[in-house]
Design an enzyme around this catalytic site. Structure first.
Site, PDB file in Angstrom:
ATOM      1  CG  ASP A  37       5.842   6.324  -4.434  1.00 52.89           C
ATOM      2  OD1 ASP A  37       5.254   5.318  -4.007  1.00 52.89           O
ATOM      3  OD2 ASP A  37       6.344   7.180  -3.668  1.00 52.89           O
ATOM      4  CG  ASP A  63       1.181  14.755  -3.725  1.00 54.51           C
ATOM      5  OD1 ASP A  63       0.275  14.022  -3.267  1.00 54.51           O
ATOM      6  OD2 ASP A  63       1.604  15.754  -3.118  1.00 54.51           O
ATOM      7  CB  VAL A  64      -2.368  10.060  -4.687  1.00 55.32           C
ATOM      8  CG1 VAL A  64      -1.682   8.917  -5.398  1.00 55.32           C
ATOM      9  CG2 VAL A  64      -2.116  10.046  -3.188  1.00 55.32           C
ATOM     10  CB  SER A 140      -6.576  -0.620   5.780  1.00 57.65           C
ATOM     11  OG  SER A 140      -6.056  -0.970   7.047  1.00 57.65           O
ATOM     12  CE1 TYR A 153      -3.711   3.896   6.164  1.00 55.52           C
ATOM     13  CE2 TYR A 153      -4.841   2.381   7.632  1.00 55.52           C
ATOM     14  CZ  TYR A 153      -4.038   2.611   6.533  1.00 55.52           C
ATOM     15  OH  TYR A 153      -3.575   1.542   5.788  1.00 55.52           O
ATOM     16  CE  LYS A 157      -5.631   2.687   3.290  1.00 52.23           C
ATOM     17  NZ  LYS A 157      -5.146   2.529   1.903  1.00 52.23           N
TER      18      LYS A 157
HETATM   19  N1  LIG Z   1       1.539  -2.708   5.487  1.00 48.99           N
HETATM   20  C1  LIG Z   1       0.384  -2.973   6.045  1.00 48.99           C
HETATM   21  O1  LIG Z   1       0.308  -3.688   7.037  1.00 48.99           O
HETATM   22  C2  LIG Z   1      -0.895  -2.417   5.456  1.00 48.99           C
HETATM   23  C3  LIG Z   1      -2.092  -2.811   6.055  1.00 48.99           C
HETATM   24  C4  LIG Z   1      -3.289  -2.357   5.526  1.00 48.99           C
HETATM   25  C5  LIG Z   1      -3.276  -1.537   4.423  1.00 48.99           C
HETATM   26  N2  LIG Z   1      -2.093  -1.163   3.860  1.00 48.99           N
HETATM   27  C6  LIG Z   1      -2.153  -0.308   2.688  1.00 48.99           C
HETATM   28  O2  LIG Z   1      -1.358  -0.868   1.666  1.00 48.99           O
HETATM   29  C7  LIG Z   1      -0.890   0.178   0.817  1.00 48.99           C
HETATM   30  C8  LIG Z   1       0.590   0.028   0.626  1.00 48.99           C
HETATM   31  O3  LIG Z   1       1.211   0.226   1.875  1.00 48.99           O
HETATM   32  P1  LIG Z   1       2.660  -0.349   2.256  1.00 48.99           P
HETATM   33  O4  LIG Z   1       2.504  -1.166   3.455  1.00 48.99           O
HETATM   34  O5  LIG Z   1       3.304  -0.925   1.063  1.00 48.99           O
HETATM   35  O6  LIG Z   1       3.329   1.015   2.737  1.00 48.99           O
HETATM   36  P2  LIG Z   1       4.646   1.768   2.331  1.00 48.99           P
HETATM   37  O7  LIG Z   1       4.812   2.810   3.361  1.00 48.99           O
HETATM   38  O8  LIG Z   1       5.756   0.801   2.092  1.00 48.99           O
HETATM   39  O9  LIG Z   1       4.233   2.424   0.926  1.00 48.99           O
HETATM   40  C9  LIG Z   1       3.373   3.506   0.812  1.00 48.99           C
HETATM   41  C10 LIG Z   1       3.754   4.237  -0.466  1.00 48.99           C
HETATM   42  O10 LIG Z   1       2.824   5.306  -0.652  1.00 48.99           O
HETATM   43  C11 LIG Z   1       3.572   6.419  -1.098  1.00 48.99           C
HETATM   44  N3  LIG Z   1       2.882   7.675  -0.811  1.00 48.99           N
HETATM   45  C12 LIG Z   1       2.635   8.244   0.387  1.00 48.99           C
HETATM   46  N4  LIG Z   1       2.019   9.427   0.225  1.00 48.99           N
HETATM   47  C13 LIG Z   1       1.861   9.593  -1.118  1.00 48.99           C
HETATM   48  C14 LIG Z   1       1.299  10.613  -1.929  1.00 48.99           C
HETATM   49  N5  LIG Z   1       0.779  11.736  -1.392  1.00 48.99           N
HETATM   50  N6  LIG Z   1       1.311  10.453  -3.269  1.00 48.99           N
HETATM   51  C15 LIG Z   1       1.851   9.348  -3.831  1.00 48.99           C
HETATM   52  N7  LIG Z   1       2.417   8.350  -3.112  1.00 48.99           N
HETATM   53  C16 LIG Z   1       2.411   8.485  -1.773  1.00 48.99           C
HETATM   54  C17 LIG Z   1       4.900   6.345  -0.374  1.00 48.99           C
HETATM   55  O11 LIG Z   1       5.905   7.103  -1.040  1.00 48.99           O
HETATM   56  C18 LIG Z   1       5.164   4.847  -0.407  1.00 48.99           C
HETATM   57  O12 LIG Z   1       5.907   4.478  -1.551  1.00 48.99           O
HETATM   58  C19 LIG Z   1      -1.315   1.495   1.475  1.00 48.99           C
HETATM   59  O13 LIG Z   1      -2.494   1.971   0.855  1.00 48.99           O
HETATM   60  C20 LIG Z   1      -1.607   1.075   2.899  1.00 48.99           C
HETATM   61  O14 LIG Z   1      -2.515   1.955   3.509  1.00 48.99           O
HETATM   62  C21 LIG Z   1      -0.900  -1.588   4.354  1.00 48.99           C
END
Ligand SMILES: NC(=O)c1ccc[n+]([C@@H]2O[C@H](COP(=O)([O-])OP(=O)(O)OC[C@H]3O[C@@H](n4cnc5c(N)ncnc54)[C@H](O)[C@@H]3O)[C@@H](O)[C@H]2O)c1
Length: 246
Positions: A37, A63-64, A140, A153, A157
């Site tokens: 992360d 950092d991805v 997503s 976004y 996705k």
């Molecule tokens: N929560 C939802 O409702 C939801 C819905 C659809 C999709 N998603 C997807 O699920 C996945 C997880 O999301 P979440 O809800 O747990 O969100 P979250 O915000 O809790 O976690 C996202 C994580 O990504 C990390 N991150 C951000 N930019 C980064 C980078 N440049 N390099 C490395 N890490 C990075 C952040 O530090 C964080 O730990 C994501 O891909 C998100 O798009 C979430």
């Protein structure tokens, strides 16, 4: 509960709400892991709680958007655990930005995190993928149905979904590649849209609640398991009926 003993997972965005639940699930199944992360310290604290001995979890700052950091994480998993069985791409960022006012920088940043990042780590793990391996890309609902004020976004996705289908063709039969598309899951990512429009989102969700991160994690572990052994190139929607795909 699946048996992932002796198998190794690489995950991006592992400090996130959904990703932490995935890490807990895979740890319980016996997997070894390289968790990555941007937020390295918080991730280290989480990993130490999950695996105090540090024998089954290695942590790396990735950092991805930086391909060299993705490459290093894949090498680390190979060195620590002798190969890679599972990749879960879960790093994501979801800021509000009406398209008319969106800057070039905002557009490129969100594409870089959500789409370029998926490519970089997928390419990085390829040399080390073992027979019977699996990738799960966290896409997503936005990539299918769109989400207002988040076109960057949604585009990223949607790109992840198409990228994964192509990868499934490239990597078969050694590696299966699938996606999950969550709806509204209770994590920090959706706090802002739930504060502004939560009632509407829940009214449109058949099950009348947000999903729990654990309810995504159990689908991800299923997709990595032998139970999904004939499943590749697919997307599983996890949205409580917010969007019913044909
Ligand atoms: N929560 C939802 O409702 C939801 C819905 C659809 C999709 N998603 C997807 O699920 C996945 C997880 O999301 P979440 O809800 O747990 O969100 P979250 O915000 O809790 O976690 C996202 C994580 O990504 C990390 N991150 C951000 N930019 C980064 C980078 N440049 N390099 C490395 N890490 C990075 C952040 O530090 C964080 O730990 C994501 O891909 C998100 O798009 C979430």
């Amino acid at each position: 509960m699946y048996d992932f003993n002796g198998r190794a997972l690489v995950m991006t965005g592992a400090n996130g709400g959904i990703s932490r639940a995935i890490a807990v699930e895979f740890h319980a199944c016996g997997a070894n892991m390289v968790l990555t992360d941007l937020n390295e310290q918080a991730l280290r604290d989480f990993a130490r709680e999950l695996d105090p001995s540090g024998e089954r979890i290695a942590v790396a700052k990735v950092d991805v958007t930086q391909s060299a950091e993705a490459d290093a994480a894949a090498r680390l998993c190979n060195e620590r655990f002798g190969g890679i069985d599972f990749l879960v791409t879960s790093a994501g960022h979801f800021p509000k930005s009406p398209t008319r006012d969106m800057t070039d920088e905002e557009w490129h940043r969100i594409i870089a995190i959500n789409l370029d990042g998926t490519f970089y780590i997928s390419r990085a793990v390829m040399p080390y993928l073992r027979e019977g391996s699996a990738m799960v890309h966290v896409a997503s609902l936005a990539g299918h149905a769109g989400v207002i004020w988040h076109s960057h976004y949604g585009a990223a996705k949607g790109g992840v979904l198409a990228f994964a289908r192509s990868l499934a063709k490239e990597l078969a039969p050694r590696t299966r590649v699938n996606c999950v598309s969550p709806g509204i899951i209770d994590t920090p990512m959706v706090r802002a849209i739930m504060e502004s429009d939560g009632d509407t989102w829940l009214a449109n969700t058949l099950l009348k609640r947000m999903g729990e991160p654990r309810e995504v994690a159990t689908v991800v572990s299923f997709l990595c398991s032998d139970g999904a052994g004939f499943l590749t190139g697919e997307t599983i929607h996890i949205n409580g009926g917010l969007y019913i795909a044909s």
